[in-house]
Design a protein around this motif. Structure first.
Motif, PDB file in Angstrom:
ATOM      1  N   TYR A  35       1.020  -1.003  -0.114  1.00 57.78           N
ATOM      2  CA  TYR A  35       0.099  -0.186  -0.247  1.00 57.78           C
ATOM      3  C   TYR A  35       1.163   1.225  -0.297  1.00 57.78           C
ATOM      4  CZ  TYR A  35      -3.839  -2.880   1.600  1.00 57.78           C
ATOM      5  OH  TYR A  35      -4.929  -3.934   1.512  1.00 57.78           O
ATOM      6  N   GLY A  42      -4.309   9.459   1.326  1.00 53.14           N
ATOM      7  CA  GLY A  42      -5.102   8.510   2.157  1.00 53.14           C
ATOM      8  C   GLY A  42      -4.722   7.127   2.212  1.00 53.14           C
ATOM      9  N   GLN A 103      -4.926  -9.059   7.620  1.00 51.94           N
ATOM     10  CA  GLN A 103      -3.867  -8.348   7.444  1.00 51.94           C
ATOM     11  C   GLN A 103      -2.863  -7.693   8.261  1.00 51.94           C
ATOM     12  OE1 GLN A 103      -4.562  -5.986   3.577  1.00 51.94           O
ATOM     13  NE2 GLN A 103      -5.620  -6.898   3.711  1.00 51.94           N
TER      14      GLN A 103
ATOM     15  N   PHE B  90      -8.416   4.186  11.977  1.00 55.51           N
ATOM     16  CA  PHE B  90      -8.735   3.779  10.338  1.00 55.51           C
ATOM     17  C   PHE B  90      -9.809   2.332   9.998  1.00 55.51           C
ATOM     18  CE2 PHE B  90      -5.294   6.322   7.572  1.00 55.51           C
ATOM     19  CZ  PHE B  90      -4.658   6.689   8.289  1.00 55.51           C
ATOM     20  N   LYS B  94     -13.641  -5.215   3.739  1.00 57.04           N
ATOM     21  CA  LYS B  94     -13.350  -6.789   3.256  1.00 57.04           C
ATOM     22  C   LYS B  94     -14.464  -7.413   2.576  1.00 57.04           C
ATOM     23  CE  LYS B  94      -9.809 -10.472   2.313  1.00 57.04           C
ATOM     24  NZ  LYS B  94     -10.929 -11.449   2.056  1.00 57.04           N
ATOM     25  N   LEU B 102      -7.904  -5.049   1.232  1.00 57.47           N
ATOM     26  CA  LEU B 102      -9.252  -3.771   2.306  1.00 57.47           C
ATOM     27  C   LEU B 102      -9.046  -2.443   1.412  1.00 57.47           C
ATOM     28  CD1 LEU B 102      -6.864  -4.528   5.488  1.00 57.47           C
ATOM     29  CD2 LEU B 102      -8.882  -4.757   5.016  1.00 57.47           C
ATOM     30  N   PHE B 104      -9.991   0.923   2.518  1.00 59.85           N
ATOM     31  CA  PHE B 104     -10.009   1.721   3.497  1.00 59.85           C
ATOM     32  C   PHE B 104     -10.678   3.295   3.142  1.00 59.85           C
ATOM     33  CE2 PHE B 104      -6.765   0.260   6.339  1.00 59.85           C
ATOM     34  CZ  PHE B 104      -5.681  -0.942   5.640  1.00 59.85           C
ATOM     35  N   LYS B 106     -10.354   7.172   4.743  1.00 58.21           N
ATOM     36  CA  LYS B 106      -9.342   8.333   4.957  1.00 58.21           C
ATOM     37  C   LYS B 106      -8.623   8.518   6.767  1.00 58.21           C
ATOM     38  CE  LYS B 106     -10.273  10.822   0.836  1.00 58.21           C
ATOM     39  NZ  LYS B 106      -9.031   9.956   0.061  1.00 58.21           N
TER      40      LYS B 106
END
Lengths: 114, 114
Positions: A35, A42, A103, B90, B94, B102, B104, B106
């Motif tokens: 990521y 974000g 995760q 956060f 999922k 995932l 997310f 912000k």
């Protein structure tokens, strides 16, 4: 190891140079994710590896970004010809099939492109 | 596709006060839900997750969250915060079935002051 590790923790590079970021997932985890976390953007998904399957590269922002996962374990994210907008924190996570594929994240690599 | 909305970018609160961080999601399929916390200059740490069963989920550091399917919400709560809870939080979702990564929100910055 006990958790996901990433190296280097910080990287400063000049615009146009290539960089390699490394991720060691939790032992036994079959899935690995990259990521990017930028100010104002974000958390953005980049790429996903699951076992021996072909990786999902749908999140890579340009062809300057690539990633490999050797032997189903360690992964390297490579950014070629870095640009200033590549400055961000790059996070790696790993998961296993069970437990909702939760995760677990590493500490990240903070990349600054000058 | 899924989306996650964290309605508050910042939540200031005094030490020992209760706090609620709001999370709403949108998805056409069943999802798992997660809250992660990120302390300054660190990676993401899993706070808690909802996979199935009881809709009230307890996590680390005294946090809990309640899954409300009808309101598509997964708000995070703590009855009494500490200075050390200052961090970014956060919310993520999922898909339950098949492969997905995932998604997310912000993030919400929780600022605890004495």
């Amino acid at each position: 190891g006990a958790g996901v590790s990433q190296s280097p923790s910080n990287k400063v590079t000049e615009k146009g140079k290539d960089v390699e970021l490394r991720c060691d997932p939790i032992s036994g985890h079959t899935a690995l994710y990259w990521y990017r976390q930028s100010l104002g953007q974000g958390l953005e998904f980049l790429i996903y590896f699951q076992g021996n399957s072909a990786p999902d590269k749908s999140g890579l922002p340009s062809d300057r970004f690539s990633a490999e996962r050797t032997g189903g374990s360690v992964s390297t994210l490579t950014i070629q010809r870095t640009q200033q907008e590549d400055s961000a924190v790059y996070l790696c996570a790993s998961s296993q099939r069970e437990g909702g594929e939760t995760q677990y994240f590493g500490p990240g690599t903070r990349l600054l492109v000058l | 596709a899924q989306s996650v909305t964290q309605l508050d970018s910042q939540v200031p609160v005094f030490e020992e006060a209760p706090v609620e961080l709001r999370c709403n999601y949108s998805s056409s399929v069943s999802v798992y839900l997660f809250w992660y916390v990120q302390y300054p200059n660190q990676g993401l740490q899993l706070l808690l997750k909802y996979l199935s069963g009881s809709t009230l989920v307890k996590g680390i550091n005294g946090f809990e969250a309640e899954f409300n399917k009808s309101q598509t919400s997964f708000h995070l709560r703590k009855p009494s915060v500490h200075i050390s809870d200052t961090a970014e939080y956060f919310c993520a979702v999922k898909e339950v079935s098949g492969y997905s990564t995932l998604t997310f929100g912000k993030g919400t910055m929780l600022l605890v002051s004495p």
